[in-house]
Write a protein that holds these residues in place. Sequence first.
Motif: not given
Length: 277
Positions: A45-54, A124-133, A157-159
């Motif tokens: 939720t801290v990243l905004g309403p989305g939709p996020l790129r995961v 750009g690389s780092g284009s995902f809002d969230v990366v899971l591992c 992951v994006r900055p």
Amino acid sequence: MSAEPLGAQAGRERGESAAWATWQASPWGRLRYRVVGRVLRRWCTVLGPGPLRVLDAGGGDGRDALQLALAGHAVTVLDRSPEQLALARAAAAAAGVGERLHTVAADLEDLTALAALTRHREGGSGSFDVVLCHDVLQHRTSHEQVRADVATLTSSVRPGGLLSLLAPNPAADVVAAALREGPAAAWVALEAERALDPATGRSTLRLEAAFAEEALAAAGCEVAERAGVLAVTTLLEDAERVDERLAADLEELEVELSGRPEFRPTARFWHLAGRRR
């Protein structure tokens, strides 16, 4: 030492896959995904309403990714197993979110190529809002490789975005061994150089949360969130007979305990989110 025959390796992997599927269907397996899903949705939720790129790196059959697709986010599941990816697509379709979940047949080593792909397509690389591992890093060959993996994952992951890491907590092996088998077994678990995967019984790296935090910092992330997943469920002797009503009660308890620092040290899994600087 000779290499493991391909037939033996394939048989071992099939056995581990079957054990993993059995664990996923168990009460504690189902709760692990429900609890992690709720924790992830709160963190996102801290990243905004989305939709996020995961991106779910090593996401297997997509059970973690599906939780975020159901929340409206666009998810890419990366895994080396076409069979597992087919299960992920089928689960997303059955849940009505097939258009939000995409799959890529690749391994962690292919993340650099994936970064190049996203650079071309998405700016750009780092284009995902969230990366899971999740449930991946403990299966790597060394702690040095884990450090490199965390750096590679961070580059996707994006900055300001989040990198979510989850792995079994070695301290939980000691507690579980003491409760189920007695003090002697607990001493064995305490002094072991390697840990056991709670789902497959496979020998894995002893991967402490503190080490993962150091790897995140070295990769350019600040630790933004910490949780302990399954503080009590996997310690219940009669967990096999948990019914749906009790499972719902346990879920609420586990979600509450996941955010309390005093319960993190011996929870079955540690869970961290690093924010890329």
